[in-house]
Design a protein around this motif. Structure first.
Motif, mmCIF file in Angstrom:
data_model
loop_
_atom_site.group_PDB
_atom_site.id
_atom_site.type_symbol
_atom_site.label_atom_id
_atom_site.label_comp_id
_atom_site.label_asym_id
_atom_site.label_seq_id
_atom_site.Cartn_x
_atom_site.Cartn_y
_atom_site.Cartn_z
ATOM 1 N N GLY A 73 9.021 47.154 4.721
ATOM 2 C CA GLY A 73 9.381 46.893 3.575
ATOM 3 C C GLY A 73 10.424 45.680 3.351
ATOM 4 O O GLY A 73 11.279 45.523 2.256
ATOM 5 N N LEU A 74 10.478 44.914 4.522
ATOM 6 C CA LEU A 74 11.494 43.993 4.418
ATOM 7 C C LEU A 74 10.933 42.567 4.125
ATOM 8 O O LEU A 74 11.544 41.559 3.736
ATOM 9 N N LEU A 75 9.656 42.303 4.366
ATOM 10 C CA LEU A 75 8.764 41.266 3.982
ATOM 11 C C LEU A 75 7.626 41.370 3.246
ATOM 12 O O LEU A 75 6.997 42.552 3.247
ATOM 13 N N VAL A 76 7.119 40.476 2.361
ATOM 14 C CA VAL A 76 5.798 40.946 1.650
ATOM 15 C C VAL A 76 5.041 39.299 2.185
ATOM 16 O O VAL A 76 5.377 38.499 2.492
ATOM 17 N N THR A 77 3.705 39.935 2.097
ATOM 18 C CA THR A 77 2.726 38.725 2.119
ATOM 19 C C THR A 77 1.767 38.499 1.171
ATOM 20 O O THR A 77 1.562 39.577 0.358
ATOM 21 N N SER A 78 1.129 37.510 1.003
ATOM 22 C CA SER A 78 0.041 37.393 0.072
ATOM 23 C C SER A 78 -0.739 36.144 0.390
ATOM 24 O O SER A 78 -0.527 35.577 1.528
ATOM 25 N N THR A 79 -2.067 36.284 -0.134
ATOM 26 C CA THR A 79 -2.954 34.952 0.163
ATOM 27 C C THR A 79 -2.702 33.829 -0.533
ATOM 28 O O THR A 79 -2.539 33.911 -1.540
ATOM 29 N N ASP A 80 -2.784 32.772 0.404
ATOM 30 C CA ASP A 80 -2.625 31.449 -0.265
ATOM 31 C C ASP A 80 -3.833 30.912 -1.073
ATOM 32 O O ASP A 80 -4.997 30.969 -0.608
ATOM 33 N N GLU A 81 -3.411 30.799 -2.440
ATOM 34 C CA GLU A 81 -4.549 30.765 -3.393
ATOM 35 C C GLU A 81 -5.282 29.228 -3.128
ATOM 36 O O GLU A 81 -6.317 29.031 -3.429
ATOM 37 N N SER A 82 -4.550 28.328 -2.459
ATOM 38 C CA SER A 82 -5.302 26.908 -2.096
ATOM 39 C C SER A 82 -6.162 27.063 -1.002
ATOM 40 O O SER A 82 -7.170 26.208 -0.668
ATOM 41 N N ASP A 83 -5.908 27.950 0.026
ATOM 42 C CA ASP A 83 -6.581 28.293 1.411
ATOM 43 C C ASP A 83 -6.761 29.587 1.563
ATOM 44 O O ASP A 83 -5.673 30.185 2.133
ATOM 45 N N ARG A 84 -7.646 30.389 0.972
ATOM 46 C CA ARG A 84 -7.642 31.790 1.177
ATOM 47 C C ARG A 84 -7.505 32.436 2.606
ATOM 48 O O ARG A 84 -7.495 33.632 2.721
ATOM 49 N N ARG A 85 -7.606 31.425 3.553
ATOM 50 C CA ARG A 85 -7.711 32.115 5.171
ATOM 51 C C ARG A 85 -6.227 32.284 5.470
ATOM 52 O O ARG A 85 -6.107 32.700 6.584
ATOM 53 N N ARG A 86 -5.312 31.655 4.709
ATOM 54 C CA ARG A 86 -3.926 31.756 5.020
ATOM 55 C C ARG A 86 -3.189 32.638 4.319
ATOM 56 O O ARG A 86 -3.345 32.937 3.243
ATOM 57 N N THR A 87 -2.060 33.157 5.137
ATOM 58 C CA THR A 87 -1.402 34.113 4.346
ATOM 59 C C THR A 87 -0.087 33.612 4.400
ATOM 60 O O THR A 87 0.570 33.025 5.153
ATOM 61 N N ILE A 88 0.766 33.848 3.237
ATOM 62 C CA ILE A 88 1.889 33.438 2.802
ATOM 63 C C ILE A 88 2.916 34.715 3.024
ATOM 64 O O ILE A 88 2.777 35.599 2.451
#
Length: 157
Positions: A73-88
């Motif tokens: 619960g310390l970090l969150v991740t999401s998919t990069d909308e401009s490059d769906r292969r990358r995780t933000i």
């Protein structure tokens, strides 16, 4: 300065940095996890590759740490909308809300540790200078601030 003294200095700086980030009694992440958390706090919306470039850890290690920190619960991740292969990667809302109210200023920690505001001010100035020399340059680059030899500019080894 010999290797052992340099190592002791590094360990002491890590100890001080841990006091700045968390309160006594908290479950403390490993030093590597703390560095990754700090990196993400300062550079929100980073990718694993960005964190790897700034921390120097291997990509597989950063990926594993990020996954563990997301689970805790310390970090969150999401998919990069401009490059769906990358995780933000970003700090979790819990981490964002806890950090400002729980982080004592380094000057206060140093003053308590060293016994005076004057000693803390001197230490902060020296640490800033050390960062300028060691961190603000490209490794292997002999030009600029970090290219000097011990003993130059009036400093003793």
């Amino acid at each position: 300065m010999d290797r052992q003294r340099l190592h002791r200095l590094g360990r002491r700086l890590v100890e001080l940095s841990r006091q700045v980030q968390l309160e006594p009694g908290d479950i403390r992440p490993s030093p590597a996890e703390e560095l990754i958390i700090s990196d993400v706090m300062f550079h929100s919306n980073s990718t694993v590759g960005d964190v790897v470039a700034r921390t120097g850890y291997a990509q597989s290690y950063v990926s594993k740490c990020v996954a563990d920190l997301v689970e805790r619960g310390l970090l969150v991740t999401s998919t990069d909308e401009s490059d769906r292969r990358r995780t933000i990667i970003g700090p979790s809302p819990m981490l964002q809300s806890a950090t400002p109210r729980r982080t004592p200023p380094l000057a206060r920690i140093l003053a308590d540790d060293l016994g005076s505001d004057e000693a803390a001010g001197r230490a902060l100035m020296l640490l800033d200078d050390l960062c300028d020399v060691l961190l603000d340059r490209t490794p292997g680059d002999s030009s600029g601030n970090g290219g000097g030899v011990a003993g130059e500019q009036g400093h003793s080894p």
